[in-house]
Design a protein around this motif. Sequence first.
Motif: not given
Length: 267
Positions: A9-10, A36-39, A64-66
């Motif tokens: 989730t982004i 998993t998460a990217a804030v 964060q995504m990488r």
Amino acid sequence: MYSYPCALTIAGSDSGGGAGIEADLAAFAALGVWGTAAVTAVTAQNPGGVAGAWPLPPDAVAAQMRSVFEAFPVAAAKTGMLAEAGIIRAVAAAVPAGIPIVVDPVMVATSGARLLAEEAAEALVRHLIPRAAVVTPNIPEAEALAGMEVRNLAGMRAAAEAVLAMGAAAVVVKGGHLAGAPADLLLDREGEALLTGTRSPYDVHGSGCCFSAALSAGLARGMGLREAFPAAKAFTADAISHAVPDRSGRRSVRPLWRCGRGEEKSG
């Protein structure tokens, strides 16, 4: 190597826990998917409104995504609050080809607070919607994206066709803002599917996040969109029916209602 369903989730963080990253991760967990998460932004909010929002730098979101993609077998991703054009461009560039993206075009909170800068809508249409496996606008978002009023099923269909023409593989227009029994319309290159439901007696914070997260979880588990769509709608209906009230009685979705139960305390 052991393989397991994993989704990313982004989105923005909701300090009240009812929407955004918090709701997405709860939905993933409830559906047996490693979340998993990217804030993208930190918000100060509760079911009554958004007191403040602080977007992160695009480089921080991409980093964060990488980190997630390097370590986990992400099989689907979803976006929520993206806040600014720079974040949208960074997200579109960071998701590897082949990973389906569920784009929840979060523009305005239920309370009326704007969660996407006006100038960022163009970046959403140009960079992210063409990458989308499915876009999941509610009625106000469908109107904003398509540039038309939506007052009935015919309007939902016309708006979905407009978003589909932007390059998305599929569109689900959520009809909860219209009068009468709520209906959600799926439109893709193969045709359409319509699901009706029962209207909740109360407004619920986070229902859109819950639905798009459940849709992402279904894709991560290997479902096709036509299978994941009704499963996500049913899951969200359960999360709404077990919604958690705050001190003033305003409610938030409860994706993990089966864990710990305690329904006698939730009403």
